[in-house]
Design an enzyme around this catalytic site. Structure first.
Site, PDB file in Angstrom:
ATOM      1  N   SER A 152    -119.715  12.797   7.591  1.00 51.98           N
ATOM      2  CA  SER A 152    -121.074  12.319   7.347  1.00 51.98           C
ATOM      3  C   SER A 152    -121.958  12.575   8.572  1.00 51.98           C
ATOM      4  O   SER A 152    -122.096  13.726   8.976  1.00 51.98           O
ATOM      5  CB  SER A 152    -121.028  10.842   6.944  1.00 51.98           C
ATOM      6  OG  SER A 152    -122.257  10.421   6.413  1.00 51.98           O
ATOM      7  N   ASP A 315    -119.679  13.190  -4.308  1.00 50.50           N
ATOM      8  CA  ASP A 315    -120.592  12.591  -3.329  1.00 50.50           C
ATOM      9  C   ASP A 315    -122.024  12.646  -3.865  1.00 50.50           C
ATOM     10  O   ASP A 315    -122.566  13.719  -4.119  1.00 50.50           O
ATOM     11  CB  ASP A 315    -120.488  13.361  -2.016  1.00 50.50           C
ATOM     12  CG  ASP A 315    -121.230  12.707  -0.863  1.00 50.50           C
ATOM     13  OD1 ASP A 315    -122.038  11.795  -1.103  1.00 50.50           O
ATOM     14  OD2 ASP A 315    -121.009  13.134   0.284  1.00 50.50           O
ATOM     15  N   HIS A 348    -119.052   9.444  -1.653  1.00 48.82           N
ATOM     16  CA  HIS A 348    -119.250   9.885  -0.271  1.00 48.82           C
ATOM     17  C   HIS A 348    -118.059   9.487   0.600  1.00 48.82           C
ATOM     18  O   HIS A 348    -117.640  10.251   1.481  1.00 48.82           O
ATOM     19  CB  HIS A 348    -120.538   9.263   0.271  1.00 48.82           C
ATOM     20  CG  HIS A 348    -120.937   9.750   1.626  1.00 48.82           C
ATOM     21  ND1 HIS A 348    -121.279  11.060   1.889  1.00 48.82           N
ATOM     22  CD2 HIS A 348    -121.066   9.089   2.817  1.00 48.82           C
ATOM     23  CE1 HIS A 348    -121.593  11.193   3.175  1.00 48.82           C
ATOM     24  NE2 HIS A 348    -121.468  10.011   3.748  1.00 48.82           N
TER      25      HIS A 348
END
Length: 369
Positions: A152, A315, A348
């Site tokens: 991320s 995601d 995610h």
């Protein structure tokens, strides 16, 4: 593995936008040993709400280890019998009130006023996060990283490393990431900021001597947590949810049981977070463009490292198209880039909880000459 939080201090730090900070402190952790040639170092860069606690425990009684403990350790893909792994808390970390986080940001004391910086703290970027890490690396005598990788927001830092310091990075692994914040992503990030900005206790960032904007922080964290999870996982977690629950039917002021539980979980994190730090983190992500130059292609042209992109199929926060665009641009530029999607039900957070499915791919990528 037991791990120690260490502190690194930089005297005099110039930010990407030209501002000056008289002193910066960041926390860091490490696993494994640096060899005599100092060529076995892997930097792990952390995600938005995370810290340098990527593996191990601070004490044996800790309920959970660091977030990538399944990857880091003896015999694991990031094998601490062979590699020296290290990770740093970022500037403006989300949780400045967490005793296991060391960070410099708006909640820190401005030495010129002996009061918290507040909005006098300069806007910082992903480039600034990387430059604090570069300073630590140099202090350890490391000239070149065997690899840099992170999930991320950590993937943004890893990619920027490969662009900004191409001769210092041999391999780059981007997990659930992107090459630049497009208009859609920028707007989505802004939705995280709005509850804080609308909280009357925010007071234009000058709240440190009064009641902090905890409701705004709570609403922000609830948004972040929902968007980081997949609909499948939320429906499976709250499988007893029923739309005709009695309380919400009888009163608009009564919440669903699952909403109460979700809010309670986020309230625990809100106690450690700071509203201004969240706003600065959001802005750093909105400002992201690998290399912080005029275009993504311009930045990627500088990369010398072998690259691996691991987005998560499900995601909805940073969808695979963002990583795929970067990968395809690298191929177009004649760079060495590989792409593989993580499949799972976490959304995610497959980049955290399903990363072991890519463990052998990562191991091979790190061992490849």
């Amino acid at each position: 593995m037991l791990v120690e939080k260490k502190t690194f201090t930089i005297e005099g730090f110039k930010t990407f936008n030209g501002s000056f900070l008289p002193q910066v402190q960041i926390g860091w952790e490490s696993w494994g040993q640096l060899n005599t040639r100092k060529d076995n170092a892997i930097l792990v860069t952390h995600y938005f709400s995370g810290s340098s606690h990527a593996a191990g425990r601070y004490q044996e009684t800790d309920p959970l280890p660091g977030y990538w403990d399944s990857l880091i350790g003896p015999g694991k893909p990031l094998d601490t019998d062979h590699y020296f792994i290290f990770s740093c808390d970022t500037l403006v970390n989300q949780e400045p009130f967490n005793p296991y986080v060391v960070t410099t940001g708006p909640a820190s004391i401005n030495p010129e006023t002996d009061k918290p910086w507040g909005l006098d703290f300069p806007v910082v970027t992903i480039a600034d996060f990387v430059n604090t890490q570069k300073a630590l690396m140099e202090s350890l005598g490391i000239e070149r990283l065997h690899a840099v990788m992170g999930p991320s927001m950590g993937s943004l830092q890893a990619l920027h490393w490969a662009v900004a310091y191409p001769e210092a990075v041999e391999r780059m692994v981007s997990v659930i990431g992107m090459g630049e914040a497009d208009a859609w992503t920028c707007l989505g990030l802004q939705q995280w900021a709005e509850p804080i900005l609308a909280d009357p206790n925010w007071q234009q960032g000058d709240y440190y001597a009064s009641e902090p904007p905890l409701q705004g922080v709570l609403q922000t964290l609830m948004q972040i947590n929902q968007q980081a999870l997949s609909p499948e996982l939320i429906n499976r977690t709250f499988f007893q949810h029923h739309p005709m629950e009695a309380g919400p039917l009888e009163s608009i002021q009564e919440d669903y049981r699952m909403v109460k539980r979700f809010r309670e979980d986020c309230q625990e994190r809100a106690k450690l977070a700071d509203a201004n730090h969240l706003l600065y983190l959001i802005r750093a992500n909105q400002l992201f463009l690998a290399g912080q130059g005029s275009s993504l292609k311009e930045g990627l042209q500088k990369i010398q490292a072998k690259c691996l992109f691991l987005p998560a199929t499900n995601d909805q926060l940073l969808p695979p198209r963002l990583a795929l665009k970067t990968h395809e641009l690298l191929l177009e530029l004649g760079k060495n880039s590989h792409y593989q999607e993580i499949t799972g039900s976490w959304g995610h957070l497959d980049g955290i909880y399903s990363i072991t499915s890519q463990g052998e791919l990562i191991r091979g990528f790190l061992e490849e000459s």
